[in-house]
Write a protein that holds these residues in place. Structure first.
Motif, PDB file in Angstrom:
ATOM      1  N   ARG A   1      15.821 -14.533  26.909  1.00  0.00           N
ATOM      2  CA  ARG A   1      16.092 -15.320  25.711  1.00  0.00           C
ATOM      3  C   ARG A   1      17.591 -15.398  25.428  1.00  0.00           C
ATOM      4  N   GLU A   2      18.288 -14.292  25.619  1.00  0.00           N
ATOM      5  CA  GLU A   2      19.734 -14.312  25.400  1.00  0.00           C
ATOM      6  C   GLU A   2      20.439 -15.238  26.379  1.00  0.00           C
TER       7      GLU A   2
ATOM      8  N   GLU B   1      14.490 -11.223  16.684  1.00  0.00           N
ATOM      9  CA  GLU B   1      15.027 -10.229  17.608  1.00  0.00           C
ATOM     10  C   GLU B   1      15.444  -8.944  16.900  1.00  0.00           C
ATOM     11  N   ARG B   2      15.998  -9.040  15.707  1.00  0.00           N
ATOM     12  CA  ARG B   2      16.382  -7.853  14.920  1.00  0.00           C
ATOM     13  C   ARG B   2      15.736  -7.953  13.548  1.00  0.00           C
TER      14      ARG B   2
ATOM     15  N   SER C   1      13.639 -10.314  26.557  1.00  0.00           N
ATOM     16  CA  SER C   1      14.764 -10.329  25.626  1.00  0.00           C
ATOM     17  C   SER C   1      16.037 -10.806  26.312  1.00  0.00           C
TER      18      SER C   1
ATOM     19  N   PRO D   1      12.791  -5.282  16.778  1.00  0.00           N
ATOM     20  CA  PRO D   1      12.426  -6.656  16.397  1.00  0.00           C
ATOM     21  C   PRO D   1      11.358  -6.665  15.309  1.00  0.00           C
TER      22      PRO D   1
ATOM     23  N   TRP E   1       8.770 -14.504  15.876  1.00  0.00           N
ATOM     24  CA  TRP E   1       9.381 -13.288  16.421  1.00  0.00           C
ATOM     25  C   TRP E   1      10.870 -13.322  16.131  1.00  0.00           C
TER      26      TRP E   1
ATOM     27  N   ASP F   1      25.772 -13.636  19.772  1.00  0.00           N
ATOM     28  CA  ASP F   1      24.922 -13.447  18.615  1.00  0.00           C
ATOM     29  C   ASP F   1      25.566 -14.137  17.418  1.00  0.00           C
TER      30      ASP F   1
ATOM     31  N   SER G   1      23.185 -19.957  20.561  1.00  0.00           N
ATOM     32  CA  SER G   1      23.726 -18.804  19.851  1.00  0.00           C
ATOM     33  C   SER G   1      25.169 -19.003  19.429  1.00  0.00           C
TER      34      SER G   1
END
Length: 498
Positions: free
Chosen positions: A326-327, A483-484, A323, A470, A481, A352, A336
């Motif tokens: 990815r960020e 994330e939230r 995670s 997720p 997938w 985000d 992003s």
């Protein structure tokens, strides 16, 4: 000059396939250094072809090519064993220079020959020495005609090579300096630059001195030179086995002198001369240097990007979990950043994109003009195919809305573990999520409890509530997938929807 070129007649004659096969046979034999062929060998050479020729018909075709000038014929003086053999072999045939040139052009596929530069370094200095030797021979009390003619022939030979290659070199460097063959060019860039620089320096130094010597030659010495060279050449056998007469030798020699003096004396703006070569080659050196600089700058830019990506990959490997990786990757590549959020200060932009509020835009209705006045009767007529296509599209949209509505069980839908029966439904679900998340952060939207409202299927509204865990969305061709995750609630129809 206005006479017909009979040598091309065999290409369009009614029996062109036969003539072309015969000329190709003589051309290929010439390449093997076999210049004369008797009729029986010609007949044997075309046995593998589709031609059906008798010895009598072959002789008629060969005589036609001789009449057009593509072939030559001479007497066969070899000893024969019988009268019949003598009758068949009394002549030998060979391809003329023009016939070979036409077949060579056709054999090359109607393409021009590859333009190459062949003059070596020091050719202009060598020509200057040859001219100095010629001047000594002309001024000597005792004239040596053969030596004078040989020295003049060498000078003219080098001049023809120099003048042609200076022009080709300028054209090729103008055309071939591109970014399409970087590796090939960079391997010999130093050789190209040094060669062009040396040739330009020779033209500017020995070339201009040679020009001065040509221009300062007195009329008497020039006449002595041309008359002596023409006198030596008169009576010589030419390549076509013909004898060069005095008038032809004089014409060729004068033409060589005019070409030599004109090329060295021509101004730069007239093109294709000594001064043009100096300017063009010096400009070519500048273009080579600029091209190499552009190549290096392009290479450095590419290597810099590759180095940044390599460092980023090494950094991502060292991160504790996927995670976080990815960020970091999204931040480094700008995935992003809310590029669609105008008016937001850079300091307030977070990584985000969902958490970044957007700027509200008020859209006003556009007044319709008098469309009916510009509407023609022809356009107003709708075909059956158009009506059927519109009806099919409407039915397909209704089916899609019905399937989307069936996703909600008891009016509730959880994105985690959702299985979509059709991949075409995925954009609609993601659109609900995106619009709902943006609406949840819009203070003027009227959302409550951190949930956003967005239009749903068949005129309903969907309330989107974010979750901390997720979510996995499954479609027939893969898994997505998120994330939230989010929980979706189906509400009643919005106002204005019937």
């Amino acid at each position: 000059m206005l006479s017909a070129l009979r040598e091309f007649a065999y290409l369009t004659a009614p029996s062109a396939p036969t003539y072309r096969a015969l000329m190709r046979l003589f051309y290929e034999a010439h390449l093997k250094q076999q210049h004369t062929l008797p009729p029986d060998e010609v007949l044997a050479g075309i046995e593998d072809s589709d031609l059906d020729l008798t010895p009598e018909a072959l002789l008629l075709d060969l005589d036609a090519l001789v009449a057009w000038g593509n072939l030559g014929r001479r007497r066969d003086t070899r000893r024969v064993g019988s009268l019949a053999e003598y009758a068949r072999k009394r002549d030998l045939y060979y391809a003329t220079a023009r016939g070979l040139a036409i077949e060579g052009f056709l054999d090359a596929g109607l393409d021009a020959a590859e333009e190459t530069v062949a003059v070596g370094a020091g050719i202009v200095s060598g020509m200057e020495r040859q001219w100095a030797h010629l001047a000594e021979l002309l001024s000597a009390p005792e004239l040596h005609p053969d030596e004078l003619e040989a020295s003049w022939a060498n000078l003219v030979r080098d001049f023809v090579a120099l003048s042609g290659d200076v022009r080709l070199l300028a054209l090729n460097l103008e055309r071939k300096l591109s970014l399409e063959a970087l590796d090939d060019f960079l391997e010999f860039k130093d050789a190209v630059r040094s060669y062009v620089e040396r040739l330009a320096a020779e033209l500017a130094g020995p070339g201009r001195r040679l020009r001065a010597g040509l221009q300062e030659l007195s009329p008497d010495l020039r006449s002595r030179l041309l008359n002596t060279v023409a006198g030596v050449r008169a009576g010589r056998l030419t390549r076509g086995a013909g004898v060069l007469d005095a008038e032809g030798a004089e014409r060729i020699t004068v033409r060589e002198w005019d070409g030599l003096l004109g090329w060295f004396s021509r101004r730069a703006e007239q093109g294709d001369g000594l001064e043009y070569g100096v300017v063009a080659l010096r400009g070519a050196v500048s273009r080579v240097l600029a091209f190499v600089d552009a190549v290096h700058r392009t290479r450095e830019l590419g290597l810099g990007r590759a180095g940044v990506l390599a460092e980023l990959a090494a950094h991502l490997v060292d991160l504790p979990d996927a995670s976080t990786a990815r960020e970091e990757l999204a931040h480094a590549l700008g995935l992003s950043a809310p590029l669609h959020a105008p008016g937001v200060p850079p300091a307030q932009v977070v990584y985000d994109a969902w958490a970044t509020p957007t700027e509200s835009v008020l859209l006003s209705a556009v007044q319709k003009g008098k469309v009916a006045e510009r509407f023609s009767a022809d356009v107003g007529e709708v075909s059956r195919e158009a009506k059927r296509a519109a009806r099919d599209a409407l039915q397909a949209e209704r089916r899609r809305q019905r399937l989307l509505l069936e996703l909600f069980e008891d009016g509730q839908l959880d994105l985690d573990g959702l299985i979509l029966p059709d991949a075409a439904m995925l954009p609609e679900v993601l659109a609900w999520l995106s619009a709902g998340l943006h609406a949840a952060h819009d203070p003027e939207n009227g959302a409550e409890g951190g949930a956003g409202l967005t239009p749903g299927p068949q005129g309903h509204q969907v309330r989107v509530s974010l979750t901390s865990s997720p979510a996995l969305l499954r479609v027939p061709d893969g898994t997505l997938w998120i994330e939230r995750g989010a929980a979706l609630e189906l509400l009643g129809q919005s106002e204005g929807v019937r």
